[in-house]
Design a protein around this motif. Sequence first.
Motif, PDB file in Angstrom:
ATOM      1  N   HIS A   1     -11.299  38.776   4.812  1.00 27.27           N
ATOM      2  CA  HIS A   1     -10.609  37.438   5.244  1.00 27.27           C
ATOM      3  C   HIS A   1      -9.177  37.624   6.108  1.00 27.27           C
ATOM      4  O   HIS A   1      -9.279  36.584   7.061  1.00 27.27           O
TER       5      HIS A   1
ATOM      6  N   THR B   1      -7.407  30.223  18.568  1.00 23.01           N
ATOM      7  CA  THR B   1      -7.130  28.637  18.451  1.00 23.01           C
ATOM      8  C   THR B   1      -5.642  28.393  18.728  1.00 23.01           C
ATOM      9  O   THR B   1      -5.460  27.455  19.467  1.00 23.01           O
TER      10      THR B   1
ATOM     11  N   LEU C   1       0.539  34.635   6.349  1.00 22.22           N
ATOM     12  CA  LEU C   1      -0.006  33.815   5.568  1.00 22.22           C
ATOM     13  C   LEU C   1      -1.089  34.466   4.502  1.00 22.22           C
ATOM     14  O   LEU C   1      -1.280  34.017   3.590  1.00 22.22           O
TER      15      LEU C   1
ATOM     16  N   VAL D   1     -10.351  37.988   9.638  1.00 18.07           N
ATOM     17  CA  VAL D   1     -11.072  36.817  10.098  1.00 18.07           C
ATOM     18  C   VAL D   1     -10.216  35.774  10.469  1.00 18.07           C
ATOM     19  O   VAL D   1     -10.279  35.042  11.676  1.00 18.07           O
ATOM     20  N   LEU D   2      -9.463  35.295   9.536  1.00 14.56           N
ATOM     21  CA  LEU D   2      -8.358  34.385   9.585  1.00 14.56           C
ATOM     22  C   LEU D   2      -7.517  34.506  10.832  1.00 14.56           C
ATOM     23  O   LEU D   2      -7.337  33.677  11.795  1.00 14.56           O
TER      24      LEU D   2
ATOM     25  N   ALA E   1      -3.932  23.859  25.806  1.00 12.76           N
ATOM     26  CA  ALA E   1      -4.437  22.690  26.338  1.00 12.76           C
ATOM     27  C   ALA E   1      -3.462  21.673  26.371  1.00 12.76           C
ATOM     28  O   ALA E   1      -3.282  20.482  27.129  1.00 12.76           O
ATOM     29  N   PHE E   2      -2.487  21.573  25.232  1.00 17.77           N
ATOM     30  CA  PHE E   2      -1.512  20.884  25.567  1.00 17.77           C
ATOM     31  C   PHE E   2      -0.662  20.856  26.768  1.00 17.77           C
ATOM     32  O   PHE E   2      -0.027  19.953  27.370  1.00 17.77           O
TER      33      PHE E   2
ATOM     34  N   PHE F   1      -5.042  28.542  22.526  1.00 20.32           N
ATOM     35  CA  PHE F   1      -6.059  27.812  23.062  1.00 20.32           C
ATOM     36  C   PHE F   1      -5.440  26.266  23.112  1.00 20.32           C
ATOM     37  O   PHE F   1      -5.537  25.629  23.974  1.00 20.32           O
ATOM     38  N   VAL F   2      -5.371  25.945  21.823  1.00 20.98           N
ATOM     39  CA  VAL F   2      -4.762  24.411  21.739  1.00 20.98           C
ATOM     40  C   VAL F   2      -3.357  24.358  22.428  1.00 20.98           C
ATOM     41  O   VAL F   2      -3.077  23.130  23.174  1.00 20.98           O
TER      42      VAL F   2
ATOM     43  N   HIS G   1      -9.173  34.567  14.306  1.00 20.56           N
ATOM     44  CA  HIS G   1      -9.583  32.996  14.919  1.00 20.56           C
ATOM     45  C   HIS G   1      -8.509  32.300  15.190  1.00 20.56           C
ATOM     46  O   HIS G   1      -8.409  31.493  16.048  1.00 20.56           O
ATOM     47  N   VAL G   2      -7.330  32.582  14.455  1.00 17.88           N
ATOM     48  CA  VAL G   2      -6.216  31.624  14.667  1.00 17.88           C
ATOM     49  C   VAL G   2      -5.312  32.394  15.888  1.00 17.88           C
ATOM     50  O   VAL G   2      -4.864  31.520  16.889  1.00 17.88           O
TER      51      VAL G   2
ATOM     52  N   LEU H   1      -9.592  23.819  29.490  1.00 15.41           N
ATOM     53  CA  LEU H   1     -10.535  24.920  28.711  1.00 15.41           C
ATOM     54  C   LEU H   1     -10.127  26.309  29.363  1.00 15.41           C
ATOM     55  O   LEU H   1      -9.988  27.298  28.797  1.00 15.41           O
TER      56      LEU H   1
ATOM     57  N   LEU I   1       1.868  34.324  12.200  1.00 11.53           N
ATOM     58  CA  LEU I   1       1.758  33.393  11.235  1.00 11.53           C
ATOM     59  C   LEU I   1       0.688  33.506  10.124  1.00 11.53           C
ATOM     60  O   LEU I   1       0.680  33.730   9.091  1.00 11.53           O
TER      61      LEU I   1
END
Lengths: 434, 165
Positions: free
Chosen positions: A97, A108, A341, A100-101, A115-116, A111-112, A104-105, A137, A337
């Motif tokens: 896990h 994202t 976590l 995986v986390l 975008a901001f 990426f986010v 993906h973080v 994108l 982070l």
Amino acid sequence: MPNLFTLVLQIAVVLAACRLVGELFRKIHQPRVVGEMFAGIMLGPSLLGWIAPHTSAYLFPTSSLGFLNALSQVGVVVFMFLVGLGINPRELKKQGHAAVLTSHVSITAPFVLAAFLALYLYPRLSDDSVAFTNFALFMGSAMSITAFPVLARILAERNMLGSRLGTVAIACAAVDDVTGWCILAYIVVLIRSAHSSTSIWTTIGGIVVFGLIMIYGVRRLLRGYERVYKEKGELSENLMALMLLLVLASALCTEYLGIHLLFGAFLMGAIMPKQRHFVRYVLDRFETITVTLLLPLFFAFTGLRTNIGLVKGPEMWMYCGLIILVATAGKLGGSTLASWLTGIPLREAAGLGTLMNTRGLMELVILNIGLDIGVISPALFSMMVIMALVTTFMTTPVLALICPKEFLAREPEMVVTRPATPPISLHDGESQVA
Amino acid sequence: MSNTSRNFIVAYVLLVGLPLVGLAGVLRTGRSLVAPISVDGVWKIEGDASRLAAQPCAKSVSSLSNTSVVISQSGKNLVLTFNNASKTVASGTIDGKSVKASVVLTRDSSDNGCGDQPAAWTATIDPKSEPKSLSGALSFNACPSCVPVEFHALKQPRAAGGGAH
């Protein structure tokens, strides 16, 4: 017809510059690829064209750049095949896990944030021929990519490939790259379909069918390669030539379908058998020419398109600084982070974040595609190249600061626990890693 | 469901799911943003021949008003490269529909009085015309005997071919 004298002279100059600067960077404990990226920029309008415009115009006349580009693109096609060959997303499953986390973080978060940032940069560095969605994108995928090969090289140099940190980093980088390329493929399709008579759904349908054929059909056939290698311990020249033909055919298919040559090459590499010795064998056959001859041409071509002079004035440098800040905060911060976590000690988590922030050559490949399809402007391209250089350059010293060798020796879980045979140890500009 | 799995799902929703919702919001907000009009590309310029003939430095002016220009755009900032013998490069800006650039004219040996002086290249874009067009004038502030030369420019279609570069 190309002027052969000019072309050969260009190749010679590029090779000499890349080797020389690459070697200098190795002296300061940087991967050679960082030096080669610098060398490419030095040969372009940012330095040579600025201090010696006549020499620059003689060495790299505009009319000759098409041939240099064509050669460099062949190199990048093979390079992307090797990158695909070297990654094994199944590695992620073994990490549980936490990986995986983290993975993906680490996609994202940058990426986010990108975008901001696009909200701010779009009216300032783009124009109305580019839709905001495509711009945002693209910025996201460009900032979330990790230079998988450079990362593997840094880990190998620090003897960390078998450590928890190393294995999680490799697995995350593999997932990041696959995801990043999928998003980029989507953007390229969106943009190209706007200028094409073929509907976007026909293009997407074609890509899906092609992907399914590759994954469920061609992939099975490719197992024959592994079988032959296991039986004979080598592959014949005919089989190697066939492999190259398959790479080119796959590249041509994706180009025809409206994405890009490089996606096909990458996909072909990704579906090749992943048995460690087989992968190593194929890499050994392809990497020398690719790394020592063709990729430097790509660095040079990228450098010729990079004009740091376009980043002029405090305002433009502020944009550039923001890009570097957001890219680093998203990738390094997000990965740190997430892994912290999930229970990884903070220092180790920061080390992982630092590794994930390496962008290197992969970033340059993406940026060149972005410039080609017109989604980023020349000034933004130059800023993003600077960001790629800075984030790649900072990896080794920051990692040494966060995870010094004494720390590695103290932390048993970080010590190499299995032979440091890299899953991929190529094409960071340093060939033939043992 | 074990505690570990539950924690994983919570963390995943917070760290991956929520940012993706934020991304959707950003993409929605961004649609209302307005970027400068695109002038990037190759433009074919045609100068006003009658005004040109009256210039004391017709040759130099002609090299900027009867040629093509490649405009490289980064937001509001423009770099103009004229396809004349000296490949004159100028930097400019676009503000709304107005394009402005400052060009240093290279001296032509047969011209008198116009060499090496700055010229103002100003134009207004008609974004709705197909192809896009620019109408403007090239004027010399430091040359009292020069009259502004009007020009009209049409955007040339992009060279066909996709792929890499």
